[in-house]
Motif scaffolding. Structure first.
Motif, short mmCIF file in Angstrom:
data_model
loop_
_atom_site.label_atom_id
_atom_site.label_comp_id
_atom_site.label_asym_id
_atom_site.label_seq_id
_atom_site.Cartn_x
_atom_site.Cartn_y
_atom_site.Cartn_z
N GLU A 34 45.09 33.19 44.50
CA GLU A 34 44.95 34.58 44.92
C GLU A 34 46.05 35.49 44.38
OE1 GLU A 34 46.73 32.43 48.57
OE2 GLU A 34 45.64 31.96 46.75
N HIS A 35 47.11 34.91 43.85
CA HIS A 35 48.19 35.73 43.30
C HIS A 35 48.21 35.72 41.77
CE1 HIS A 35 49.65 36.05 47.33
NE2 HIS A 35 49.76 34.76 47.43
N PHE A 36 47.34 34.93 41.17
CA PHE A 36 47.34 34.81 39.71
C PHE A 36 45.88 34.78 39.27
CE2 PHE A 36 47.98 32.69 35.61
CZ PHE A 36 49.11 33.34 35.15
N VAL A 37 45.32 35.95 38.99
CA VAL A 37 43.89 36.08 38.72
C VAL A 37 43.61 35.93 37.22
CG1 VAL A 37 41.86 37.54 39.05
CG2 VAL A 37 43.78 37.67 40.67
N PRO A 38 42.77 34.98 36.83
CA PRO A 38 42.53 34.70 35.41
C PRO A 38 42.21 35.91 34.54
CG PRO A 38 41.56 32.98 36.72
CD PRO A 38 42.04 34.02 37.69
N ASN A 39 41.25 36.74 34.95
CA ASN A 39 40.87 37.87 34.10
C ASN A 39 41.99 38.91 34.01
OD1 ASN A 39 40.36 38.59 36.86
ND2 ASN A 39 39.20 40.36 36.14
N VAL A 40 42.81 39.01 35.06
CA VAL A 40 43.93 39.95 35.03
C VAL A 40 45.02 39.46 34.09
CG1 VAL A 40 45.74 41.09 36.38
CG2 VAL A 40 43.46 40.77 37.36
N VAL A 41 45.33 38.17 34.15
CA VAL A 41 46.39 37.66 33.28
C VAL A 41 45.97 37.69 31.81
CG1 VAL A 41 45.82 35.20 33.29
CG2 VAL A 41 48.18 35.91 33.07
N GLU A 42 44.70 37.51 31.54
CA GLU A 42 44.23 37.61 30.15
C GLU A 42 44.38 39.04 29.64
OE1 GLU A 42 40.77 35.56 28.82
OE2 GLU A 42 40.76 34.22 30.55
N GLN B 256 61.30 41.50 35.83
CA GLN B 256 60.84 42.57 36.70
C GLN B 256 59.79 43.43 36.01
OE1 GLN B 256 63.96 45.12 38.16
NE2 GLN B 256 62.60 46.27 39.50
N GLU B 257 60.01 43.72 34.73
CA GLU B 257 59.06 44.50 33.95
C GLU B 257 57.72 43.78 33.84
OE1 GLU B 257 59.16 46.90 29.72
OE2 GLU B 257 60.02 44.89 29.78
N VAL B 258 57.78 42.48 33.63
CA VAL B 258 56.57 41.67 33.49
C VAL B 258 55.76 41.66 34.78
CG1 VAL B 258 55.81 39.27 33.36
CG2 VAL B 258 57.34 40.17 31.62
N VAL B 259 56.41 41.42 35.91
CA VAL B 259 55.72 41.37 37.19
C VAL B 259 55.12 42.72 37.55
CG1 VAL B 259 56.03 41.03 39.67
CG2 VAL B 259 57.05 39.42 38.07
N GLU B 260 55.85 43.78 37.31
CA GLU B 260 55.34 45.12 37.62
C GLU B 260 54.11 45.44 36.77
OE1 GLU B 260 58.61 47.77 37.12
OE2 GLU B 260 59.56 47.23 39.03
N ALA B 261 54.13 45.05 35.49
CA ALA B 261 52.99 45.29 34.61
C ALA B 261 51.77 44.53 35.10
CB ALA B 261 53.33 44.88 33.18
N TYR B 262 51.97 43.30 35.54
CA TYR B 262 50.86 42.48 36.04
C TYR B 262 50.28 43.09 37.32
CZ TYR B 262 48.38 38.61 38.24
OH TYR B 262 47.42 37.84 38.84
N LYS B 263 51.16 43.53 38.22
CA LYS B 263 50.70 44.08 39.49
C LYS B 263 49.89 45.37 39.29
CE LYS B 263 54.21 42.13 42.56
NZ LYS B 263 55.35 42.42 43.47
N LYS B 264 50.27 46.17 38.30
CA LYS B 264 49.53 47.40 38.03
C LYS B 264 48.09 47.08 37.61
CE LYS B 264 53.43 50.35 36.73
NZ LYS B 264 54.10 51.10 35.62
N LEU B 265 47.94 46.00 36.84
CA LEU B 265 46.60 45.61 36.39
C LEU B 265 45.77 45.01 37.52
CD1 LEU B 265 47.39 43.95 32.93
CD2 LEU B 265 46.22 46.13 33.33
N SER B 266 46.44 44.37 38.48
CA SER B 266 45.71 43.68 39.55
C SER B 266 45.38 44.57 40.73
CB SER B 266 46.55 42.49 40.05
OG SER B 266 47.80 42.92 40.55
#
Length: 209
Positions: A116-124, A198-208
């Motif tokens: 639930e915290h690591f969504v395949p289509n979001v990480v791609e 921090q930059e990486v996590v924030e970028a991922y969260k914006k997409l999710s």
């Protein structure tokens, strides 16, 4: 958030990460961010390599033996690691095979980390955007297949209880290309690493969202 930390940290790891019994919600969220940063580092490194091999496979220019010989000689003068001309020569077929194999490793990691915290289509989508972004992630992209992947592995292994605290700390070192010596991260390098994560996590969260 109750009990969420148990999915990421072993009891032994928790003793080092937070000596007090229990974890606050803020700390639990931080633990999730650490896990996300590590997982995104490892998956993006595979994606980046797959794309680089793909570019080589599509390139019409192939490295000649003379060029490879010069590259190997230059690397041997600069570093303690021995290189041979063969290390710099790849046929289009070899590059294609490497691209396919590495992309499969990327997909395997995406599925392995799916929760639930690591969504395949979001990480791609995250990997695609980071790869195409030349204005940001200035530390993350060049170091992702070097030190950052080592740190990410260490973080996940430590959280899973596969390595002890001393071993975990030893992994946060840099290997000198000139003399082969390992040195602990200095303050500047550590801050650079933390800013990248921090930059990486924030970028991922914006997409999710």
């Amino acid at each position: 958030m109750k009990g969420i930390h148990s999915r990421y940290f072993s009891e032994e790891a928790l003793c080092h990460l937070k000596p007090q019994q229990g974890m606050s919600e803020r700390y639990q969220r931080r633990a999730i961010d650490v896990t996300l940063a590590a997982k995104l580092t490892l998956t993006y490194s595979k994606y980046h390599l797959a794309m680089l091999h793909r570019q080589l496979a599509m390139s019409e220019e192939q490295t000649t033996y003379h060029q490879a010989e010069r590259q190997a000689a230059m690397m041997n003068q600069m570093t303690v690691f021995h290189s041979s001309p063969a290390d710099f020569m790849h046929t289009q077929e070899e590059s294609t095979d490497e691209s396919i194999a590495t992309y499969r490793e990327f997909k395997r990691l995406v599925e392995e980390y799916a929760d639930e915290h690591f969504v395949p289509n979001v990480v791609e989508e995250f990997c695609k955007r980071v790869y195409e972004d030349d204005d940001h992630f200035i530390f993350f992209k060049p170091f992702c297949n070097l030190y950052y992947s080592v740190y990410a592995d260490a973080l996940l292994w430590y959280q899973q209880g596969r390595i002890d605290y001393d071993t975990f700390c030893q992994e946060f070192q840099e290997l000198s290309w000139t003399n082969g010596k390992r040195t602990p991260l200095n303050g500047r390098r550590l801050r650079m690493y933390l800013m990248s994560m921090q930059e990486v996590v924030e970028a991922y969260k914006k997409l999710s969202c």
